[in-house]
Write a protein that holds these residues in place. Structure first.
Motif, PDB file in Angstrom:
ATOM      1  N   HIS A 129       0.618  -1.319  -0.054  1.00 26.21           N
ATOM      2  CA  HIS A 129      -0.243  -0.333   0.304  1.00 26.21           C
ATOM      3  C   HIS A 129       0.731   1.341  -0.005  1.00 26.21           C
ATOM      4  N   THR A 130      -0.108   2.382  -0.560  1.00 28.72           N
ATOM      5  CA  THR A 130       0.450   3.639  -0.782  1.00 28.72           C
ATOM      6  C   THR A 130       0.392   4.707   0.270  1.00 28.72           C
ATOM      7  N   ALA A 131       0.517   5.287   1.200  1.00 37.06           N
ATOM      8  CA  ALA A 131      -0.112   6.909   1.698  1.00 37.06           C
ATOM      9  C   ALA A 131       0.262   7.928   0.647  1.00 37.06           C
ATOM     10  N   ILE A 132      -1.080   8.258   0.291  1.00 37.13           N
ATOM     11  CA  ILE A 132      -1.180   9.801  -0.114  1.00 37.13           C
ATOM     12  C   ILE A 132      -2.270  10.629  -0.381  1.00 37.13           C
ATOM     13  N   LEU A 133      -2.001  11.762   0.175  1.00 33.21           N
ATOM     14  CA  LEU A 133      -2.854  13.059   0.483  1.00 33.21           C
ATOM     15  C   LEU A 133      -3.906  12.631  -1.311  1.00 33.21           C
ATOM     16  N   ASN A 134      -4.666  13.149  -0.210  1.00 35.48           N
ATOM     17  CA  ASN A 134      -6.254  13.324  -0.819  1.00 35.48           C
ATOM     18  C   ASN A 134      -6.082  14.518  -0.887  1.00 35.48           C
ATOM     19  N   LYS A 135      -6.515  15.009  -2.815  1.00 36.54           N
ATOM     20  CA  LYS A 135      -5.800  15.810  -2.829  1.00 36.54           C
ATOM     21  C   LYS A 135      -7.642  16.563  -2.754  1.00 36.54           C
ATOM     22  N   PHE A 136      -8.339  16.368  -2.893  1.00 37.47           N
ATOM     23  CA  PHE A 136     -10.169  16.889  -2.069  1.00 37.47           C
ATOM     24  C   PHE A 136      -9.911  16.391  -0.838  1.00 37.47           C
ATOM     25  N   PRO A 137      -9.351  17.352  -0.224  1.00 35.27           N
ATOM     26  CA  PRO A 137      -9.506  16.532   1.689  1.00 35.27           C
ATOM     27  C   PRO A 137     -10.469  17.311   2.228  1.00 35.27           C
ATOM     28  N   VAL A 138     -11.692  16.622   2.996  1.00 34.20           N
ATOM     29  CA  VAL A 138     -12.878  17.067   3.527  1.00 34.20           C
ATOM     30  C   VAL A 138     -11.463  17.592   5.243  1.00 34.20           C
ATOM     31  N   SER A 139     -10.966  17.294   5.458  1.00 38.55           N
ATOM     32  CA  SER A 139     -10.223  18.001   6.557  1.00 38.55           C
ATOM     33  C   SER A 139      -8.359  18.339   6.431  1.00 38.55           C
ATOM     34  N   GLY A 140      -8.260  18.982   7.294  1.00 41.58           N
ATOM     35  CA  GLY A 140      -6.789  18.694   7.247  1.00 41.58           C
ATOM     36  C   GLY A 140      -5.731  17.058   7.709  1.00 41.58           C
ATOM     37  N   ARG A 141      -5.112  16.614   6.936  1.00 37.90           N
ATOM     38  CA  ARG A 141      -4.525  15.406   7.144  1.00 37.90           C
ATOM     39  C   ARG A 141      -5.870  14.977   7.288  1.00 37.90           C
ATOM     40  N   HIS A 142      -5.612  14.398   6.535  1.00 43.33           N
ATOM     41  CA  HIS A 142      -6.889  13.184   5.397  1.00 43.33           C
ATOM     42  C   HIS A 142      -5.822  13.382   3.935  1.00 43.33           C
ATOM     43  N   ILE A 143      -5.785  11.339   4.757  1.00 41.88           N
ATOM     44  CA  ILE A 143      -5.323  10.348   3.267  1.00 41.88           C
ATOM     45  C   ILE A 143      -5.808   9.544   2.662  1.00 41.88           C
ATOM     46  N   VAL A 144      -5.760   9.011   2.037  1.00 39.52           N
ATOM     47  CA  VAL A 144      -5.889   8.252   1.070  1.00 39.52           C
ATOM     48  C   VAL A 144      -4.795   6.603   1.121  1.00 39.52           C
ATOM     49  N   ILE A 145      -4.684   5.195   1.953  1.00 37.15           N
ATOM     50  CA  ILE A 145      -4.012   4.526   1.498  1.00 37.15           C
ATOM     51  C   ILE A 145      -4.775   3.830   0.397  1.00 37.15           C
ATOM     52  N   ALA A 146      -3.832   3.656  -0.849  1.00 34.50           N
ATOM     53  CA  ALA A 146      -4.655   2.738  -2.044  1.00 34.50           C
ATOM     54  C   ALA A 146      -3.088   1.304  -1.848  1.00 34.50           C
ATOM     55  N   THR A 147      -3.711   0.627  -2.869  1.00 31.68           N
ATOM     56  CA  THR A 147      -2.919  -0.703  -2.941  1.00 31.68           C
ATOM     57  C   THR A 147      -1.881  -0.163  -4.361  1.00 31.68           C
ATOM     58  N   LYS A 148      -0.993  -1.044  -4.201  1.00 34.81           N
ATOM     59  CA  LYS A 148       0.284  -0.341  -5.414  1.00 34.81           C
ATOM     60  C   LYS A 148       0.314  -1.312  -6.416  1.00 34.81           C
ATOM     61  N   GLU A 149      -0.988  -1.540  -6.639  1.00 35.42           N
ATOM     62  CA  GLU A 149      -1.148  -2.208  -8.332  1.00 35.42           C
ATOM     63  C   GLU A 149      -2.920  -2.389  -7.651  1.00 35.42           C
ATOM     64  N   PHE A 150      -3.699  -2.565  -9.319  1.00 39.99           N
ATOM     65  CA  PHE A 150      -4.639  -2.043  -8.929  1.00 39.99           C
ATOM     66  C   PHE A 150      -5.248  -2.666  -8.501  1.00 39.99           C
ATOM     67  N   ARG A 151      -6.443  -2.980  -7.951  1.00 38.16           N
ATOM     68  CA  ARG A 151      -7.551  -3.693  -6.815  1.00 38.16           C
ATOM     69  C   ARG A 151      -8.855  -3.572  -7.282  1.00 38.16           C
ATOM     70  N   GLU A 152      -9.941  -4.184  -8.000  1.00 30.06           N
ATOM     71  CA  GLU A 152     -11.113  -3.354  -7.604  1.00 30.06           C
ATOM     72  C   GLU A 152     -11.942  -3.301  -5.615  1.00 30.06           C
ATOM     73  N   GLN A 153     -12.372  -2.198  -6.002  1.00 36.39           N
ATOM     74  CA  GLN A 153     -13.098  -1.133  -4.871  1.00 36.39           C
ATOM     75  C   GLN A 153     -13.377  -2.594  -4.047  1.00 36.39           C
ATOM     76  N   LEU A 154     -14.039  -3.077  -4.632  1.00 34.90           N
ATOM     77  CA  LEU A 154     -15.316  -3.680  -4.209  1.00 34.90           C
ATOM     78  C   LEU A 154     -15.037  -5.399  -4.086  1.00 34.90           C
ATOM     79  N   GLU A 155     -13.144  -5.799  -4.077  1.00 36.71           N
ATOM     80  CA  GLU A 155     -13.035  -7.179  -3.814  1.00 36.71           C
ATOM     81  C   GLU A 155     -12.706  -6.618  -2.416  1.00 36.71           C
ATOM     82  N   PRO A 156     -13.254  -7.686  -1.425  1.00 41.27           N
ATOM     83  CA  PRO A 156     -13.075  -8.033  -0.013  1.00 41.27           C
ATOM     84  C   PRO A 156     -11.586  -7.237   0.661  1.00 41.27           C
ATOM     85  N   LEU A 157     -12.091  -6.759   1.933  1.00 39.31           N
ATOM     86  CA  LEU A 157     -10.936  -5.961   2.293  1.00 39.31           C
ATOM     87  C   LEU A 157     -10.026  -7.253   3.278  1.00 39.31           C
TER      88      LEU A 157
END
Length: 286
Positions: free
Chosen positions: A82-110
């Motif tokens: 996973h990679t931590a990324i600042l959310n480009k359109f943050p709803v608050s300060g320090r809003h981050i995205v935690i995304a898989t490095k390779e593409f996986r479908e969002q609806l795959e089970p966590l």
């Protein structure tokens, strides 16, 4: 993840804000109270203009901001997958995205690696971890990702639900909240600040599996789960199956189930005030 993680978040945010790569959502806040529960409605500031970013906005299916994230917004790895990324359109300060490095479908089970990445943040900084499962759950991207925001005034969380949940509940026990008129499941989890992230990841993963079983949610022929929202904070995991994304043209994502709605026009705030937040949440749930 290091103890300097939040310092890195703040430094990268200052730089990205100065360069214009970070575009915070400018909102005005209104409080609604229903059945003793406090909700926050954040409406786009009149100063922000009609084209201001807001959750649930236009989606470009051909653009993936997480596969090769903008260097100005990239914070670095969270574990191996996973990679931590600042959310480009943050709803608050320090809003981050935690995304898989390779593409996986969002609806795959966590899976456990997803929760390990989230746990690295939660055990250092607390706050709210959340997940928008699929378009009906308010997800704007297909690329698998969770999100995190800190505990702060006006931010979503699970604190309003705590009085309606069993005090001293055993680890991994499930509960329902009597005031919620839609399918949901709370699971008691352990993700305390300062604890080993591996132990927290185990608790979160097992809690998620327990919630799926309690709600009888399973994968389809493509290995994908139904739309849902997940929230983790204050020692609880909350899972909510979804039936649709919008209530009265208001996009509802996980943050609404944490007590914070986002609306663009004043009439949408009026509609939400008229029916009440609990009815709006029930309308998009099951």
């Amino acid at each position: 993840m290091t103890t300097d993680f939040l310092r890195l978040v703040d430094e990268r945010a200052r730089s990205a804000l100065a360069s214009g790569d970070l575009k915070p959502i400018v909102t005005e806040q209104t409080e609604l109270v229903e059945d003793g529960l406090r909700f926050v409605v954040r409406s786009v500031s009149t100063l922000a203009g009609k084209n201001a970013a807001i959750p649930g906005g236009p989606r470009d299916p051909n653009f993936n901001p997480f596969l090769s994230p903008d260097p100005a917004l990239t914070l670095g790895p969270l574990g191996d997958r996973h990679t931590a990324i600042l959310n480009k359109f943050p709803v608050s300060g320090r809003h981050i995205v935690i995304a898989t490095k390779e593409f996986r479908e969002q609806l795959e089970p966590l899976d456990r690696s997803d929760f390990a990445a989230l746990a690295r943040v939660l055990v250092e900084a607390g706050g709210l971890g959340f997940y928008n499962g699929g378009t009906q759950g308010g997800a704007s991207q297909r690329h698998k990702h969770l999100q995190w925001i800190p505990e702060a005034p006006g931010n979503a969380g699970l604190v309003e639900w705590l009085p309606g949940l069993p005090h001293g509940a055993a680890p991994l026990s499930t509960a329902k909240h009597a005031q919620l008129r839609f399918e949901h499941c709370f699971v008691r989890v352990d993700c305390r600040i300062g604890m080993p992230f591996d132990s927290a990841a185990d608790s979160l993963h097992m809690g998620f599996e327990r919630a799926l079983a309690a709600l009888d949610l399973g994968v389809d022929a493509n290995g994908l789960l139904p739309a849902s929202n997940l929230l983790v904070a204050d020692g609880w995991l909350m899972l909510v199956p979804r039936s649709r994304e919008h209530f009265e043209a208001i996009s509802i994502n996980a943050l609404a189930f944490g007590g914070t709605f986002f609306v663009r026009e004043a009439e949408k705030l009026a509609a939400l005030r008229s029916v009440g937040p609990l009815a709006a949440l029930a309308a998009v749930g099951l």
